[in-house]
Write a protein that holds these residues in place. Structure first.
Motif, PDB file in Angstrom:
ATOM      1  N   UNK A 188       0.856  -1.190   0.000  1.00  0.00           N
ATOM      2  CA  UNK A 188       0.000   0.000   0.000  1.00  0.00           C
ATOM      3  C   UNK A 188       0.892   1.241   0.000  1.00  0.00           C
ATOM      4  N   UNK A 189       0.331   2.369  -0.394  1.00  0.00           N
ATOM      5  CA  UNK A 189       1.040   3.627  -0.202  1.00  0.00           C
ATOM      6  C   UNK A 189       0.818   4.059   1.243  1.00  0.00           C
ATOM      7  N   UNK A 190      -0.277   4.755   1.523  1.00  0.00           N
ATOM      8  CA  UNK A 190      -0.642   4.987   2.912  1.00  0.00           C
ATOM      9  C   UNK A 190      -1.438   3.810   3.436  1.00  0.00           C
ATOM     10  N   UNK A 191      -1.467   3.634   4.740  1.00  0.00           N
ATOM     11  CA  UNK A 191      -2.240   2.547   5.335  1.00  0.00           C
ATOM     12  C   UNK A 191      -3.724   2.863   5.159  1.00  0.00           C
ATOM     13  N   UNK A 237       6.575   5.110   3.381  1.00  0.00           N
ATOM     14  CA  UNK A 237       6.732   6.048   4.492  1.00  0.00           C
ATOM     15  C   UNK A 237       6.529   7.500   4.077  1.00  0.00           C
ATOM     16  N   UNK A 238       6.557   7.795   2.778  1.00  0.00           N
ATOM     17  CA  UNK A 238       6.398   9.182   2.326  1.00  0.00           C
ATOM     18  C   UNK A 238       4.938   9.618   2.283  1.00  0.00           C
ATOM     19  N   UNK A 257       0.811   8.054  10.217  1.00  0.00           N
ATOM     20  CA  UNK A 257       1.278   8.639  11.469  1.00  0.00           C
ATOM     21  C   UNK A 257       1.797   7.563  12.412  1.00  0.00           C
ATOM     22  N   UNK A 258       2.474   7.996  13.458  1.00  0.00           N
ATOM     23  CA  UNK A 258       2.959   7.079  14.484  1.00  0.00           C
ATOM     24  C   UNK A 258       1.791   6.327  15.112  1.00  0.00           C
ATOM     25  N   UNK A 259       0.685   7.030  15.346  1.00  0.00           N
ATOM     26  CA  UNK A 259      -0.476   6.402  15.982  1.00  0.00           C
ATOM     27  C   UNK A 259      -1.085   5.328  15.086  1.00  0.00           C
ATOM     28  N   UNK A 262       8.454   2.433  16.449  1.00  0.00           N
ATOM     29  CA  UNK A 262       7.013   2.680  16.369  1.00  0.00           C
ATOM     30  C   UNK A 262       6.205   1.390  16.223  1.00  0.00           C
ATOM     31  N   UNK A 263       6.889   0.278  16.000  1.00  0.00           N
ATOM     32  CA  UNK A 263       6.185  -0.992  15.934  1.00  0.00           C
ATOM     33  C   UNK A 263       6.335  -1.763  14.647  1.00  0.00           C
TER      34      UNK A 263
END
Length: 325
Positions: free
Chosen positions: A219-222, A242-243, A248-250, A278-279
């Motif tokens: 995926x690009x963003x989650x 990651x770009x 976000x971290x959350x 961050x996990x």
């Protein structure tokens, strides 16, 4: 050995993924869920397209360089030639990494193998060719490296929804890729394989034909529906860019509690340490040596701090005349 010890997670916490996948696919004999699928680990630090800062990306030289730098897993890309041979190349277009223009799918395998895929990097690698998937499987098997195969989206822009012809091409590529892998294993090959793709059609075929092989959702963003997608295609992990500004971290912390996350492409030590803290279960990197060294030094320093803290606690808790086993 120190560098290689940091290639795998020190501890992989359990997640609710297995239970939810089981509930989602209960009664579906083609669900693809297997004992190895949901828990199958990739490496902690994965060599992205081999070692592209030391040799031209996705060439045999790049995979050998990654091995020499301590890689346990390499990520690479699979495309299909005009005569239906899976080859290792990232772009659908040829010009960035070869001496010609045009599309990979427009040339036969022999024509692709004859191209110069090394001079763009350095004259030292002039004549380095585009390798076949079969050759890369044999090489990585001999070197003891696992191979994360990204079965490519039909369009270089992964956000574009493929049309019917492009979906058919993705399916054809996937079947041809799996045929090569099955023939390789039947001949005694031992390279460990992991699939990843942006294409849902690709993931579905991988799930049905090789259910015991791990799959990563690219995926690009989650996305907001990541749980549904991971379960639908029985994915072992999710790999995100990651770009993307929405990551976000959350969100990483939330998603990593459900499915192992892998971040791409991380090329500096501080970013690698950040995403791992961050996990994330692992990262993909072009800068294998620098990133691995930075992560290892940081984590060994943490282990040293823990040891010192534990020793101090024992000194306080146990007087000198008390034997502690």
């Amino acid at each position: 050995e120190l560098l290689q010890s940091c290639m795998y997670p020190l501890f992989q916490p359990p997640s609710p993924l297995r239970l939810l996948m089981t509930l989602h696919t209960f009664g579906d004999e083609n669900s693809g869920l297997s004992a190895s699928c949901a828990d199958r680990p990739l490496g902690r630090i994965i060599a992205h397209r081999g070692a592209p800062r030391h040799a031209p990306e996705n060439t045999l030289a790049a995979f050998r360089a990654a091995h020499d730098l301590g890689a346990r897993w390499c990520e690479t890309d699979v495309l299909l030639s005009r005569d239906d041979v899976p080859v290792i190349f990232h772009d659908n277009q040829l010009e960035r990494c070869t001496d010609v223009t045009g599309l990979v799918k427009e040339l036969t395998a022999d024509q692709l193998f004859s191209l110069d895929a090394g001079s763009h990097f350095s004259q030292q690698f002039a004549g380095a060719g585009i390798p076949s998937l079969e050759k890369v499987l044999y090489l990585c098997g001999e070197l003891g490296m696992g191979l994360n195969l990204e079965i490519k989206h039909a369009n270089d822009d992964e956000t574009v929804i493929p049309n019917d012809d492009e979906v058919e091409h993705e399916k054809q590529l996937t079947h041809a890729t799996i045929d090569v892998i099955e023939n390789y294993w039947e001949s005694g090959g031992n390279c460990d394989v992991f699939f990843s793709s942006y294409s849902y059609a690709v993931l579905d075929i991988c799930k049905r034909r090789l259910p015991h092989v791990g799959r990563g959702l690219l995926v690009n963003g989650i996305p907001s529906d990541y749980k549904e997608l991971v379960c639908r295609y029985a994915c072992s992990s999710m790999h995100f860019w990651t770009e993307d500004a929405s990551t976000s971290m959350e969100l990483i912390a939330e998603a990593s509690a459900f499915v192992p996350l892998y971040a791409y492409t991380i090329n500096d030590g501080s970013s690698a340490r950040k995403y791992l803290s961050w996990g994330c279960a692992g990262i993909f990197t072009d800068a294998l040596d620098a990133v691995t060294t930075s992560v290892c030094e940081h984590e060994w320093s943490l282990l040293g701090s823990c040891h010192e803290t534990a020793t101090e606690a024992l000194d306080v808790a146990a007087p000198n005349d008390v034997l502690v086993n």
